[in-house]
Design an enzyme around this catalytic site. Structure first.
Site, PDB file in Angstrom:
ATOM      1  N   CYS A 115       0.814  -1.228   0.000  1.00  0.00           N
ATOM      2  CA  CYS A 115       0.000   0.000   0.000  1.00  0.00           C
ATOM      3  C   CYS A 115       0.842   1.270   0.000  1.00  0.00           C
ATOM      4  O   CYS A 115       0.329   2.349  -0.290  1.00  0.00           O
ATOM      5  CB  CYS A 115      -0.925   0.003   1.202  1.00  0.00           C
ATOM      6  SG  CYS A 115      -1.965  -1.446   1.226  1.00  0.00           S
ATOM      7  N   HIS A 254      -3.724   6.698   2.109  1.00  0.00           N
ATOM      8  CA  HIS A 254      -4.088   5.381   1.585  1.00  0.00           C
ATOM      9  C   HIS A 254      -5.463   5.011   2.139  1.00  0.00           C
ATOM     10  O   HIS A 254      -5.742   5.181   3.330  1.00  0.00           O
ATOM     11  CB  HIS A 254      -3.038   4.356   2.009  1.00  0.00           C
ATOM     12  CG  HIS A 254      -3.489   2.957   1.786  1.00  0.00           C
ATOM     13  ND1 HIS A 254      -4.064   2.550   0.606  1.00  0.00           N
ATOM     14  CD2 HIS A 254      -3.485   1.862   2.602  1.00  0.00           C
ATOM     15  CE1 HIS A 254      -4.379   1.271   0.693  1.00  0.00           C
ATOM     16  NE2 HIS A 254      -4.048   0.837   1.897  1.00  0.00           N
ATOM     17  N   ASN A 284     -10.303  -0.972  -0.436  1.00  0.00           N
ATOM     18  CA  ASN A 284      -8.845  -0.794  -0.314  1.00  0.00           C
ATOM     19  C   ASN A 284      -8.187  -1.334  -1.581  1.00  0.00           C
ATOM     20  O   ASN A 284      -8.201  -2.542  -1.821  1.00  0.00           O
ATOM     21  CB  ASN A 284      -8.362  -1.551   0.934  1.00  0.00           C
ATOM     22  CG  ASN A 284      -6.860  -1.474   1.139  1.00  0.00           C
ATOM     23  OD1 ASN A 284      -6.110  -1.110   0.231  1.00  0.00           O
ATOM     24  ND2 ASN A 284      -6.417  -1.829   2.322  1.00  0.00           N
TER      25      ASN A 284
HETATM   26  N1  ACO Z   1     -18.367  -9.536   8.917  1.00  0.00           N
HETATM   27  C1  ACO Z   1     -18.827  -9.785  10.162  1.00  0.00           C
HETATM   28  N2  ACO Z   1     -18.026 -10.020  11.205  1.00  0.00           N
HETATM   29  C2  ACO Z   1     -16.697  -9.998  10.987  1.00  0.00           C
HETATM   30  C3  ACO Z   1     -16.142  -9.753   9.709  1.00  0.00           C
HETATM   31  C4  ACO Z   1     -17.039  -9.514   8.658  1.00  0.00           C
HETATM   32  N3  ACO Z   1     -16.626  -9.274   7.403  1.00  0.00           N
HETATM   33  N4  ACO Z   1     -14.807  -9.794   9.797  1.00  0.00           N
HETATM   34  C5  ACO Z   1     -14.505 -10.059  11.075  1.00  0.00           C
HETATM   35  N5  ACO Z   1     -15.663 -10.178  11.801  1.00  0.00           N
HETATM   36  C6  ACO Z   1     -15.812 -10.471  13.223  1.00  0.00           C
HETATM   37  C7  ACO Z   1     -14.605 -11.156  13.799  1.00  0.00           C
HETATM   38  O1  ACO Z   1     -14.686 -12.561  13.611  1.00  0.00           O
HETATM   39  C8  ACO Z   1     -14.744 -10.791  15.273  1.00  0.00           C
HETATM   40  O2  ACO Z   1     -15.717 -11.619  15.858  1.00  0.00           O
HETATM   41  P1  ACO Z   1     -15.541 -12.139  17.393  1.00  0.00           P
HETATM   42  O3  ACO Z   1     -15.532 -10.884  18.231  1.00  0.00           O
HETATM   43  O4  ACO Z   1     -16.716 -13.006  17.588  1.00  0.00           O
HETATM   44  O5  ACO Z   1     -14.217 -12.848  17.407  1.00  0.00           O
HETATM   45  C9  ACO Z   1     -15.317  -9.369  15.221  1.00  0.00           C
HETATM   46  O6  ACO Z   1     -15.912  -9.239  13.921  1.00  0.00           O
HETATM   47  C10 ACO Z   1     -14.271  -8.282  15.411  1.00  0.00           C
HETATM   48  O7  ACO Z   1     -13.175  -8.591  14.535  1.00  0.00           O
HETATM   49  P2  ACO Z   1     -11.908  -7.648  14.435  1.00  0.00           P
HETATM   50  O8  ACO Z   1     -10.924  -8.241  13.481  1.00  0.00           O
HETATM   51  O9  ACO Z   1     -11.432  -7.300  15.822  1.00  0.00           O
HETATM   52  O10 ACO Z   1     -12.604  -6.361  13.768  1.00  0.00           O
HETATM   53  P3  ACO Z   1     -12.002  -4.928  13.520  1.00  0.00           P
HETATM   54  O11 ACO Z   1     -12.925  -3.930  14.085  1.00  0.00           O
HETATM   55  O12 ACO Z   1     -10.546  -4.848  13.882  1.00  0.00           O
HETATM   56  O13 ACO Z   1     -12.112  -4.809  11.926  1.00  0.00           O
HETATM   57  C11 ACO Z   1     -10.673  -4.929  10.008  1.00  0.00           C
HETATM   58  C12 ACO Z   1     -11.412  -5.709  11.112  1.00  0.00           C
HETATM   59  C13 ACO Z   1     -11.715  -4.207   9.200  1.00  0.00           C
HETATM   60  C14 ACO Z   1      -9.907  -5.913   9.149  1.00  0.00           C
HETATM   61  C15 ACO Z   1      -9.711  -3.915  10.664  1.00  0.00           C
HETATM   62  O14 ACO Z   1      -8.941  -4.562  11.648  1.00  0.00           O
HETATM   63  C16 ACO Z   1      -8.765  -3.237   9.679  1.00  0.00           C
HETATM   64  O15 ACO Z   1      -9.164  -2.444   8.871  1.00  0.00           O
HETATM   65  N6  ACO Z   1      -7.440  -3.493   9.808  1.00  0.00           N
HETATM   66  C17 ACO Z   1      -6.390  -2.790   9.070  1.00  0.00           C
HETATM   67  C18 ACO Z   1      -6.388  -3.025   7.582  1.00  0.00           C
HETATM   68  C19 ACO Z   1      -5.204  -2.278   6.984  1.00  0.00           C
HETATM   69  O16 ACO Z   1      -4.958  -1.132   7.268  1.00  0.00           O
HETATM   70  N7  ACO Z   1      -4.363  -2.930   6.233  1.00  0.00           N
HETATM   71  C20 ACO Z   1      -3.136  -2.272   5.798  1.00  0.00           C
HETATM   72  C21 ACO Z   1      -3.194  -1.795   4.443  1.00  0.00           C
HETATM   73  S1  ACO Z   1      -3.612  -3.058   3.301  1.00  0.00           S
HETATM   74  C22 ACO Z   1      -2.167  -3.547   2.428  1.00  0.00           C
HETATM   75  O17 ACO Z   1      -1.072  -3.178   2.721  1.00  0.00           O
HETATM   76  C23 ACO Z   1      -2.337  -4.571   1.312  1.00  0.00           C
END
Ligand code: ACO
Length: 329
Positions: A115, A254, A284
């Site tokens: 990214c 980004h 993304n």
């Molecule tokens: N739908 C429903 N529930 C979901 C989903 C979904 N799509 N995905 C995860 N959950 C659930 C999980 O299983 C978890 O359930 P549990 O509490 O029963 O265990 C709950 O939702 C919370 O999951 P988290 O992973 O803690 O959710 P979070 O609020 O952190 O959101 C996300 C997840 C969107 C992936 C976030 O962490 C994020 O955006 N991370 C950073 C992404 C990023 O910046 N990447 C870098 C750039 S990309 C690159 O370089 C290619």
């Protein structure tokens, strides 16, 4: 001291025709439009067709940038593609793009830093021009992330989209490039990676069954680091450019997650109307997200000469960076 200045003379972007909505994802994943919207800010994203690869997306965005600049491909001295979804392991996708554009026999190479690819690319391309090596450089951020997504993993399948954004940089008397701040930490690749067919673990049947060639991410940890590093890098680049926050006209981050962008803007104390966000349209798109957002903003006619733009990114590597840019006529 640089020998020359550099400015952007053309922008373009492209997203594949196929639109995948949150409701489409609901049909095969245990997820919901409500969860995706509140946790990420994402609505539709575009996914490439079976026939489309990254070089096709990149070529469309680059063609639009050439038209915008009023230039032919042969007038470009070098083609750089930032991507982690190349058409092939090798040769470089930039070679495909240069040929498709008709930039014949021109140097062409890829930058693979996820990214942060556009930020690194903008720094390299500006350096090539400011040092006098080339007069014009085409820089494209392009990704077909849908091709390396585990479509059954709801934690990643919902996040990523495909697209491309291109800029043409040209030698200039004025200098748009004010400063860059780049960084990387390779100690924890497993936070965000696709092992693919890399030399660490060459692809075999067992690896394919384990889906190691697809994107794996530890989301919450990546989230926290993304906010911290993008805030630090923005502060650093402002310092290097001798700017203060009030000087910033546009912050183009980004497009990783709307909550990441909001948190970053809050820590930086940059008002929401200065922050460019188009994540609701594309998801993304990794290295493509910043040039796509820039192209949309420039084409909307709201970027004026003298405006200060901060580009900032965080992604796989781990890697991060920011560039301070003064828009030139
Ligand atoms: N739908 C429903 N529930 C979901 C989903 C979904 N799509 N995905 C995860 N959950 C659930 C999980 O299983 C978890 O359930 P549990 O509490 O029963 O265990 C709950 O939702 C919370 O999951 P988290 O992973 O803690 O959710 P979070 O609020 O952190 O959101 C996300 C997840 C969107 C992936 C976030 O962490 C994020 O955006 N991370 C950073 C992404 C990023 O910046 N990447 C870098 C750039 S990309 C690159 O370089 C290619």
């Amino acid at each position: 001291m640089s020998l020359h200045g550099v400015k952007i003379v053309g922008v373009g972007h492209y997203a594949p025709a196929r639109v995948v909505t949150n409701h489409d994802l609901e049909t095969w994943l245990d997820t919901s439009d409500e969860w995706i919207t509140t946790r990420t800010g994402m609505k539709p994203r575009h996914w490439a067709s079976e026939e489309e690869a990254t070089s096709d997306l990149a070529t469309d965005a680059a063609s639009a940038a050439l038209v915008h600049a009023g230039l032919s491909a042969q007038e470009v001295d070098c083609v750089i593609v930032a991507t982690v979804t190349p058409d092939y392991d090798f040769p470089a996708t930039a070679c495909q793009v240069a040929s498709k554009l008709g930039a014949l026999d021109k140097p062409a190479f890829d930058i693979a830093i996820a990214c942060s690819g556009f930020i690194y690319g903008l720094t390299v391309a500006s350096g090539l021009i400011r040092s006098g090596v080339y007069r014009r450089v085409m820089l494209i951020g392009a990704e077909s992330l849908s091709k390396i997504l585990d479509k059954d993993d709801r934690s990643t399948a919902i996040l990523f989209g495909d697209g491309a954004g291109a800029v043409i940089l040209e030698r200039s008397e004025e200098d748009s490039f004010l400063a860059a701040d780049l960084g990387a930490d390779g100690s924890r690749p497993e936070l965000l990676y696709a092992q693919g067919s890399g030399a660490r673990k060459p692809l075999d049947h067992a690896a394919l069954d384990a889906k190691v060639h697809l994107i794996h991410m530890q989301g919450p940890e990546t989230f926290k680091l993304a906010v911290t590093k993008m805030v630090e890098s923005t502060d650093a680049v402002l310092g290097k450019a001798k700017l203060v926050k009030a000087d910033v006209t546009f912050l183009i981050p980004h497009q990783a997650n709307k909550r990441i962008i909001d948190a970053m803007a809050r820590y930086l104390d940059v008002p929401a109307d200065k922050v460019v966000v188009n994540i609701a349209e594309y998801g993304n798109t990794s290295a493509a997200s910043i040039p796509m957002a820039l192209s949309e903003t420039v084409r909307a006619g709201i970027v004026k000469p003298g405006d200060i733009i901060i580009f900032v990114a965080f992604g796989g590597g781990l890697s991060w960076g920011a560039v301070a840019w003064r828009w030139a006529a």
